[in-house]
Design a protein around this motif. Structure first.
Motif, PDB file in Angstrom:
ATOM      1  N   VAL A   1      86.681  34.535 -26.417  1.00  0.00           N
ATOM      2  CA  VAL A   1      85.932  34.295 -25.178  1.00  0.00           C
ATOM      3  C   VAL A   1      84.494  33.912 -25.509  1.00  0.00           C
ATOM      4  O   VAL A   1      83.937  32.967 -24.956  1.00  0.00           O
ATOM      5  CB  VAL A   1      85.971  35.547 -24.265  1.00  0.00           C
ATOM      6  CG1 VAL A   1      84.951  35.434 -23.143  1.00  0.00           C
ATOM      7  CG2 VAL A   1      87.364  35.748 -23.694  1.00  0.00           C
TER       8      VAL A   1
ATOM      9  N   GLY B   1      84.131  30.470 -26.513  1.00  0.00           N
ATOM     10  CA  GLY B   1      84.437  29.488 -25.491  1.00  0.00           C
ATOM     11  C   GLY B   1      85.845  28.933 -25.568  1.00  0.00           C
ATOM     12  O   GLY B   1      86.187  27.972 -24.885  1.00  0.00           O
ATOM     13  N   ASP B   2      86.699  29.549 -26.400  1.00  0.00           N
ATOM     14  CA  ASP B   2      88.076  29.073 -26.532  1.00  0.00           C
ATOM     15  C   ASP B   2      88.950  29.466 -25.350  1.00  0.00           C
ATOM     16  O   ASP B   2      90.007  28.885 -25.130  1.00  0.00           O
ATOM     17  CB  ASP B   2      88.743  29.687 -27.788  1.00  0.00           C
ATOM     18  CG  ASP B   2      88.154  29.140 -29.054  1.00  0.00           C
ATOM     19  OD1 ASP B   2      87.416  28.138 -28.971  1.00  0.00           O
ATOM     20  OD2 ASP B   2      88.417  29.725 -30.126  1.00  0.00           O
ATOM     21  N   LEU B   3      88.508  30.510 -24.628  1.00  0.00           N
ATOM     22  CA  LEU B   3      89.363  31.130 -23.631  1.00  0.00           C
ATOM     23  C   LEU B   3      88.477  31.596 -22.485  1.00  0.00           C
ATOM     24  O   LEU B   3      87.380  32.076 -22.718  1.00  0.00           O
ATOM     25  CB  LEU B   3      90.042  32.347 -24.298  1.00  0.00           C
ATOM     26  CG  LEU B   3      91.270  32.968 -23.658  1.00  0.00           C
ATOM     27  CD1 LEU B   3      92.439  31.995 -23.703  1.00  0.00           C
ATOM     28  CD2 LEU B   3      91.635  34.243 -24.407  1.00  0.00           C
TER      29      LEU B   3
ATOM     30  N   ARG C   1      87.931  23.991 -17.079  1.00  0.00           N
ATOM     31  CA  ARG C   1      87.163  24.407 -18.259  1.00  0.00           C
ATOM     32  C   ARG C   1      87.062  23.269 -19.261  1.00  0.00           C
ATOM     33  O   ARG C   1      87.936  22.435 -19.364  1.00  0.00           O
ATOM     34  CB  ARG C   1      87.853  25.570 -18.955  1.00  0.00           C
ATOM     35  CG  ARG C   1      87.497  26.923 -18.378  1.00  0.00           C
ATOM     36  CD  ARG C   1      88.346  27.964 -19.031  1.00  0.00           C
ATOM     37  NE  ARG C   1      88.174  27.908 -20.473  1.00  0.00           N
ATOM     38  CZ  ARG C   1      87.134  28.401 -21.115  1.00  0.00           C
ATOM     39  NH1 ARG C   1      86.186  28.997 -20.442  1.00  0.00           N
ATOM     40  NH2 ARG C   1      87.041  28.312 -22.421  1.00  0.00           N
TER      41      ARG C   1
ATOM     42  N   SER D   1      77.377  33.558 -24.329  1.00  0.00           N
ATOM     43  CA  SER D   1      78.535  34.139 -25.021  1.00  0.00           C
ATOM     44  C   SER D   1      78.663  35.615 -24.676  1.00  0.00           C
ATOM     45  O   SER D   1      79.747  36.123 -24.397  1.00  0.00           O
ATOM     46  CB  SER D   1      78.380  34.012 -26.540  1.00  0.00           C
ATOM     47  OG  SER D   1      78.433  32.671 -26.922  1.00  0.00           O
TER      48      SER D   1
ATOM     49  N   ALA E   1      79.911  36.106 -21.233  1.00  0.00           N
ATOM     50  CA  ALA E   1      81.351  35.844 -21.118  1.00  0.00           C
ATOM     51  C   ALA E   1      82.154  37.052 -21.598  1.00  0.00           C
ATOM     52  O   ALA E   1      83.152  37.442 -20.993  1.00  0.00           O
ATOM     53  CB  ALA E   1      81.723  34.591 -21.910  1.00  0.00           C
ATOM     54  N   ARG E   2      81.677  37.664 -22.692  1.00  0.00           N
ATOM     55  CA  ARG E   2      82.390  38.830 -23.202  1.00  0.00           C
ATOM     56  C   ARG E   2      82.332  39.995 -22.201  1.00  0.00           C
ATOM     57  O   ARG E   2      83.334  40.640 -21.913  1.00  0.00           O
ATOM     58  CB  ARG E   2      81.812  39.268 -24.555  1.00  0.00           C
ATOM     59  CG  ARG E   2      82.571  40.434 -25.183  1.00  0.00           C
ATOM     60  CD  ARG E   2      82.211  40.651 -26.642  1.00  0.00           C
ATOM     61  NE  ARG E   2      80.778  40.788 -26.854  1.00  0.00           N
ATOM     62  CZ  ARG E   2      80.070  41.889 -26.598  1.00  0.00           C
ATOM     63  NH1 ARG E   2      80.671  42.956 -26.127  1.00  0.00           N
ATOM     64  NH2 ARG E   2      78.772  41.907 -26.817  1.00  0.00           N
TER      65      ARG E   2
ATOM     66  N   PHE F   1      84.718  39.358 -19.379  1.00  0.00           N
ATOM     67  CA  PHE F   1      86.096  39.636 -19.802  1.00  0.00           C
ATOM     68  C   PHE F   1      86.379  41.141 -19.740  1.00  0.00           C
ATOM     69  O   PHE F   1      87.372  41.589 -19.146  1.00  0.00           O
ATOM     70  CB  PHE F   1      86.309  39.066 -21.211  1.00  0.00           C
ATOM     71  CG  PHE F   1      87.390  39.713 -22.015  1.00  0.00           C
ATOM     72  CD1 PHE F   1      88.712  39.715 -21.576  1.00  0.00           C
ATOM     73  CD2 PHE F   1      87.104  40.308 -23.238  1.00  0.00           C
ATOM     74  CE1 PHE F   1      89.716  40.299 -22.330  1.00  0.00           C
ATOM     75  CE2 PHE F   1      88.096  40.905 -23.991  1.00  0.00           C
ATOM     76  CZ  PHE F   1      89.409  40.912 -23.530  1.00  0.00           C
TER      77      PHE F   1
END
Lengths: 331, 331
Positions: free
Chosen positions: A304, A307-309, B44, B269, B272-273, B276
C-alpha cells in the motif's frame, strides 16, 4: 497458582494477596489472563461493594497531598481506602516518574490504606481493563472507598469517570477570572469540583475561582442523575486539611440521593455493559496484533505504501482471508 | 451500474459522473461498496494527482467566504478546484444546516469548481472513508486542488489533517491578547494559520492576533517536514480578497520544499498505510453490528447489566463463539 487460595486470602484482606492479584490482572500473558478471569469470577457475588470515586487533576494542583489528607481522614473514621492510579503517560516512562508511595508517605504506611501505582502499559484499553478489574479486587478485599486518580491526559479522564460512582475534579486557584481551560466534556462529567490550595496567600484566589466554577456549573444543563444543587464547586485545603469533611459529606449526600433514586445501580449496570462491549472490541482488535494476521498486514501495508495496492482493496484482502467464519459461526 | 462507463466519464471530467461516484462511495449498501471498490481500483494509477488542502475553522471565522474567495482566485488561474465538506455534526441534523452550495454561491456556479456538502453519516470512521475515497475520485476527475474543510468538532480536525498534504487553520481576530483556546494538537498539525477578517475595524486586531500566533508557533518544536519559517501565521481578508495570493504562494513554497525533500511522498505513503489499517479495524468492528453477533451481544449485555455475568466472561463468550477460525486461517 492456586486461585482458590489467592481468593480466600484476598477476602481475608491480605494486602500482599491483593497486590499479587492486581499484578495478575495487569499481565499480558494468555495463561495469566485465564487465571485472572477465573479469580474475578470466583470473587464475584461476594456482596462486598465499595464506593468508587474518580479523581482527576493535572500535575501541580496538589493531587497527592489531597489524596493523602482525604484518605487519612477516611481511615481515621475506620474506613478502608484503596488508591489506584491511572497515568497513561507512565507507559512512556515505564512507570510513574515519582513512585506513588513516595508521594503519599503517611497514607502508604496506614494499615487501612492500599496504594497501587499506575501500571506501565502502552494502551489505554489495557489500562482501563486492568483498572476496572483492580477495582473489583479491592472491593472483594473489603475496601470501602476506592479512589481512582488520573492526571487527566487525553482520554484518561473520561475513562476514569466511566468507571466511577462519583467523579471529582481537583483544580488549583486561577489567576484573575479566567477558567483554567477545563475541557467542557470534563466539566460535564464532574460531580464535584474541588478548588484546592484554599490556604495562605491563595485563599482568596481559591474562593474566587470556586465562585467562577460554581457559576459555570449553573450554566450547564441539569443532569437526570443529580439532585438540586449538583454538580457543585467547593474549596478545600489539602495542606491544612480544611474542607475535607465537608467535601466527604457532600459526596455521601449525592450518593445517598442516587441510591434512593435508583441512579446508583443504573449507572453501575450501564458501566458493566459498556465494559463488556469494550472488552469484545479490544479482544477483536487484539487478533490483528497476532500472527498470522500481523505478518500479512505488514506485507500488505508495504504494498500500500508503495502504491501497488489501494488501502481499501488491501483491507478487503485481510478481512476476507482471516475473517471467514467470523459472524457466521462456522459458515 | 456500468463501472467502466462511469470511470471513463469521471476521467473526462463530467461533474455529474463525479457526483454519482461520490454518492456510491457514501452508500452503506454492500453491493454499492463492491462497486465503489471496483471503481476506485479502475481509477487508480491514472497518474492524476491533486494538491490536498485541509482547512479547519469554527463557525463564525468566515470559512465559506474564505473558500469562495480562495477558490475563485484559483479557478481564475485555470485551476480546477474541488471542495469537500466534513461536518460530523451533520450526522445529527441529516446534512449541513446551510446547504454548502448556498454558502458559496459564486464558486458553485464556477465551471472549474465542484462543491460537495458533508454526508449525513453517524460514524466518523465512515465519514473518513468516504472523504478519502472522494478525494481519489476528484483527483481522477482532474481536479488540481482539493479543499477538505471541517468545522473542527471533536476528532474531525485530526482526521482531515491526516488526509491532507497541507493543513490550514482559519481563525478570527481575537479580542485582547488571549489566544482562542486552539487545541495544542491542532496548532501542531497546522502548516499555515490564517487569521481572517483583516479588514475594516478588525484589521489591527487581526494583525495582533496573527503576531500572537506567530509567537506561539515559534515556541513549538520544529518539525522535520518543515523548512525554515514554517509553520507560519498570516493575515487574510476573504471579504476584500486580500492576502490570498500571498497565502497561496506560501502553500506552494511549502509543498515545493516537501516534494524536494521527499517529505511529500513519504507523507502520502504513511497516510495510505494508516488508511489501510483503519479500514481493517473498521471492517472488523462492523462485524459486531451484524447478526448473529449483534443479537448474541444484546442478550449477554442484558445478563451483564443484571449482574448475572461478569463483563470479562461475557466478552470471552462472544469472542470464543464467533471468532473460532479468525487469525487461525481455518484452524
Amino acid at each position: 497458582m492456586d486461585i482458590e487460595d489467592l481468593a480466600a486470602r484476598i477476602e481475608a484482606g491480605e494486602r500482599r494477596a491483593l497486590a499479587r492479584a492486581i499484578t495478575l490482572v495487569e499481565s499480558g500473558r494468555a495463561d495469566h489472563r485465564e487465571q485472572a478471569t477465573a479469580l474475578l469470577d470466583r470473587l464475584r457475588g461476594g456482596g462486598r461493594e465499595g464506593l468508587r470515586i474518580g479523581l482527576s487533576g493535572t500535575p501541580g494542583v496538589g493531587k497527592s497531598t489531597f489524596i493523602e489528607a482525604f484518605g487519612m481522614m477516611l481511615t481515621a473514621q475506620g474506613l478502608k481506602v484503596a488508591v489506584l492510579a491511572v497515568d497513561p503517560s507512565s507507559a512512556r516512562s515505564g512507570g510513574s516518574i515519582l513512585g506513588d508511595k513516595t508521594r503519599m508517605e503517611r497514607l502508604s504506611r496506614d494499615r487501612n490504606a492500599f496504594i497501587r501505582p499506575s501500571p506501565a502499559q502502552a494502551q489505554l484499553g489495557g489500562v482501563a481493563r486492568r483498572t476496572r478489574e483492580a477495582i473489583g479486587l479491592c472491593e472483594a478485599a473489603g475496601f470501602d472507598v476506592i479512589l481512582i486518580e488520573t492526571v487527566g491526559v487525553g482520554q484518561s479522564e473520561t475513562m476514569v469517570a466511566d468507571m466511577s460512582d462519583l467523579f471529582l475534579l481537583l483544580l488549583a486557584p486561577a489567576g484573575g477570572d479566567e477558567l483554567q481551560g477545563v475541557k467542557r466534556g470534563i466539566m460535564e462529567s464532574a460531580d464535584i469540583i474541588l478548588v484546592n490550595k484554599a490556604d495562605g496567600e491563595l485563599k482568596s484566589a481559591a474562593t474566587r475561582t470556586c465562585a467562577d466554577y460554581a457559576g459555570a456549573l449553573r450554566l450547564l444543563r441539569k443532569r437526570p442523575q443529580d439532585p438540586e444543587g449538583f454538580p457543585k464547586a467547593l474549596t478545600v485545603s489539602a495542606l491544612e486539611e480544611a474542607g475535607l469533611a465537608k467535601a466527604w459529606q457532600e459526596m455521601l449526600a449525592l450518593v445517598g440521593w442516587r441510591r434512593e433514586a435508583g441512579q446508583f445501580d443504573a449507572r453501575r449496570s450501564e458501566q458493566a455493559r459498556h465494559w463488556f462491549e469494550a472488552e469484545v472490541r479490544e479482544g477483536l482488535l487484539a487478533r490483528l496484533r497476532q500472527e498470522p494476521v500481523r505478518g500479512a498486514m505488514a506485507a500488505l501495508a508495504q504494498r500500500v505504501e508503495q502504491g501497488d495496492l489501494s488501502p481499501a482493496r488491501a483491507a478487503e484482502e485481510i478481512l476476507q482471508t482471516y475473517l471467514r467464519g467470523f459472524a457466521g459461526k462456522g459458515s
